[in-house]
Scaffold this motif. Structure first.
Motif, PDB file in Angstrom:
ATOM      1  N   HIS A 194      39.774  41.000  40.043  1.00 32.80           N
ATOM      2  CA  HIS A 194      39.991  40.011  40.831  1.00 32.80           C
ATOM      3  C   HIS A 194      38.787  39.186  41.191  1.00 32.80           C
ATOM      4  O   HIS A 194      38.569  38.261  41.927  1.00 32.80           O
ATOM      5  CB  HIS A 194      40.299  40.542  42.279  1.00 32.80           C
ATOM      6  CG  HIS A 194      41.828  40.971  42.229  1.00 32.80           C
ATOM      7  ND1 HIS A 194      43.084  40.338  42.159  1.00 32.80           N
ATOM      8  CD2 HIS A 194      42.569  42.211  42.047  1.00 32.80           C
ATOM      9  CE1 HIS A 194      44.011  40.678  42.074  1.00 32.80           C
ATOM     10  NE2 HIS A 194      43.748  42.090  41.972  1.00 32.80           N
ATOM     11  N   ASN A 195      37.501  39.707  40.608  1.00 36.12           N
ATOM     12  CA  ASN A 195      36.231  39.010  40.678  1.00 36.12           C
ATOM     13  C   ASN A 195      35.608  38.777  39.376  1.00 36.12           C
ATOM     14  O   ASN A 195      34.363  39.189  39.093  1.00 36.12           O
ATOM     15  CB  ASN A 195      35.381  39.803  41.420  1.00 36.12           C
ATOM     16  CG  ASN A 195      34.297  38.681  41.952  1.00 36.12           C
ATOM     17  OD1 ASN A 195      34.469  37.657  42.423  1.00 36.12           O
ATOM     18  ND2 ASN A 195      33.022  39.561  42.198  1.00 36.12           N
ATOM     19  N   SER A 361      45.935  39.395  36.417  1.00 35.59           N
ATOM     20  CA  SER A 361      45.190  38.137  37.062  1.00 35.59           C
ATOM     21  C   SER A 361      45.663  38.059  38.286  1.00 35.59           C
ATOM     22  O   SER A 361      46.553  38.392  38.760  1.00 35.59           O
ATOM     23  CB  SER A 361      45.599  36.619  36.324  1.00 35.59           C
ATOM     24  OG  SER A 361      46.958  36.647  36.156  1.00 35.59           O
ATOM     25  N   ALA A 362      44.723  37.310  39.190  1.00 41.64           N
ATOM     26  CA  ALA A 362      44.857  37.159  40.531  1.00 41.64           C
ATOM     27  C   ALA A 362      45.906  36.242  41.126  1.00 41.64           C
ATOM     28  O   ALA A 362      46.573  36.511  42.009  1.00 41.64           O
ATOM     29  CB  ALA A 362      43.388  36.810  41.335  1.00 41.64           C
TER      30      ALA A 362
END
Length: 512
Positions: A194-195, A361-362
């Motif tokens: 997420h980053n 993926s977010a």
């Protein structure tokens, strides 16, 4: 070495599935990245050629297995003949010539076997009963499981045996390094999903933060995952454990499901692009500079030679063995082409571990698709964690065989036997992977340098030595039904020439 009992055998189709699953493993996950470097035309040609060369040496290993069985059957016949001579000629001194020494003295036993072999001639064998004569027609079988190491001990001299075990140990070290790096990278990428920028590279891992407000970089998290993985599974190396049948079946199902889903997603991306306004992906057609990279990956991806005795011996109907192996290689070659071609046309940037292209993926709102992404991202963790202890134990045993006297293993102290060699098996891969997370480089190096020894040089040396031994011991009148279709010395020399060419290409690429 007795033949396998009926309940230990399995049908031909099970052997077909086992061979397929053995070959299609970790190497397949690194194949799309290597394929993209070489280009889709040149890469496709390279996969076909490397598959064919691997198939040639597989037939060499099968022929050697049959020769090893023939040697065992021939020696068994000599012992039967010896007993017959002793029984019917008690008044002569034959018994003193052939009486076998105690089994505790292995050198005397070997010398005795040589004397028995010298004393018994074809003329004397012709006087044996019909049931023994029947054995002469069934010398070449695959009824007894004789592992690659046993064949090396049977057909190689001392120097060749040392090189064999050394090459196998280097290959297993590479295996453990690949497993460790692949699992650690997969865990890291799921944790940091997420980053993480989509266009980030491995070079950014040292500076890019894993968590938005955290202090740990992606490289720090990778190393923590690596140490945790080896800490959890490394202790199994100190014991003797084996995978259960159910764990193997579960791993097989995971592998088939994961590869099928990856190919399906890639096809879906081709038919329905995520961004309809973006230009279509046009991968390069051919790049000679990418061939050395692809060679090592393909050699590793087609590796099965060291496990063939365990897979082929239990097959009940061995009459269709050649057709079985041929069909397996055709399907695996097609499967690799499908995986690589769909991947390079569906993704502009292919990660060195293909599953990392499917990291969650977010912005993924669909729960089912998010679950699929997590499954693919963690797929290496599931499968490689089950294999890591087995490979580590195999490496430990081979290191002991390489450096210690197996006949006097209990004479060594406890630390050397139970602590030193397990640590020697698991610590070097940990150190290597701590400083590099490149799965592609590990696969390329392991596949080309250690892999060429296991897949090309050792089968050639074994089959040439086995043919010579069986010709001298049994004669050329009895045909080996499991002989390789690639007869004579031309094909072995061609394999050796191909091996030298591969090693030169890869070495030049590394130096440059």
């Amino acid at each position: 070495m007795p033949p396998r009992s009926a309940h230990e055998e399995y049908p031909t189709w099970v052997g077909f599935v086992f061979i397929f699953n053995l070959i299609v493993g970790t190497g397949a996950l690194a194949l799309p990245s290597a394929f993209s470097h070489a280009g889709w035309i040149l890469g496709s040609l390279a996969i076909v050629v490397l598959a064919f060369m691997s198939y040639v040496t597989v037939t060499f290993v099968i022929e050697t297995m049959a020769c090893a069985n023939a040697v065992h059957n021939w020696k068994r016949l000599q012992f039967i003949k010896r007993d017959r001579v002793i029984e019917y000629d008690e008044d002569s001194n034959v018994e003193s010539l052939v009486d076998r020494p105690e089994a505790s003295d292995s050198d005397d036993v070997a010398e005795h076997d040589r004397l028995v072999d010298d004393q018994l001639t074809d003329a004397s064998i012709e006087q044996t009963p019909l049931n023994i004569m029947y054995c002469r027609k069934t010398y070449y079988t695959l009824s007894s499981k004789i592992e690659l190491g046993e064949m090396a001990n049977m057909f190689f001299g001392r120097t060749q045996r040392f090189l064999f075990y050394f090459c196998l140990a280097v290959y297993l070290y590479g295996d453990l390094s690949i497993y460790s790096a692949a699992v650690a990278k997969s865990l890291r990428d799921v944790a940091c999903a997420h980053n993480h920028r989509a266009n980030a590279t491995d070079d950014d891992d040292g500076t890019e933060r894993c968590f938005q407000d955290g202090l740990l970089t992606r490289l720090d998290v990778y190393r923590l995952c690596l140490v945790a993985f080896v800490t959890v599974l490394g202790p199994f190396t100190f014991f003797n454990v084996q995978k259960t049948k159910y764990l193997q079946l579960l791993t097989v199902l995971f592998r088939w499901l994961a590869f099928s889903v990856m190919i399906s997603i890639a096809i879906h991306r081709l038919l329905a692009p995520v961004d309809s306004t973006a230009l279509p992906i046009t991968p390069k057609r051919a790049d000679i500079a990418g061939i050395p990279y692809l060679i090592g990956t393909c050699i590793y991806s087609f590796m099965c030679h060291h496990s063939l005795p365990s897979l082929l011996t239990p097959i009940a109907n061995k009459g269709r063995l050649k057709a079985l192996v041929s069909l397996d290689y055709v399907l695996i070659g097609g499967f690799y082409l499908a995986l690589a071609l769909t991947g390079i046309f569906a993704f502009a940037d292919i990660k060195d571990l293909y599953t990392l292209n499917f990291v969650p993926s977010a912005d993924q709102a669909n729960g089912l698709l998010k679950a699929v992404e997590y499954f693919l991202a963690l797929f290496p963790v599931f499968t490689l964690s089950a294999s890591f202890p087995i490979v580590a134990i195999t490496l430990r045993n081979n290191l002991q065989t390489l450096f210690l006297d197996a006949a006097q293993l209990e004479a060594y102290n406890f630390f050397l036997r139970r602590v030193f060699f397990p640590l020697l098996a698991i610590l070097p891969p940990l150190v290597v992977c701590y400083f590099t997370e490149s799965v592609s480089n590990l696969v390329g190096f392991t596949g080309c340098y250690a892999g060429t020894g296991i897949q090309y040089l050792i089968p050639v040396a074994l089959v040439l030595s086995a043919r010579r031994t069986c010709d001298n011991m049994i004669g050329r009148g009895i045909v080996n039904e499991f002989h390789s279709p690639f007869k004579g010395t031309v094909w072995p020399m061609l394999v050796i020439g191909w091996t030298v060419a591969c090693l030169v290409l890869v070495t030049i690429d590394l130096v440059i």
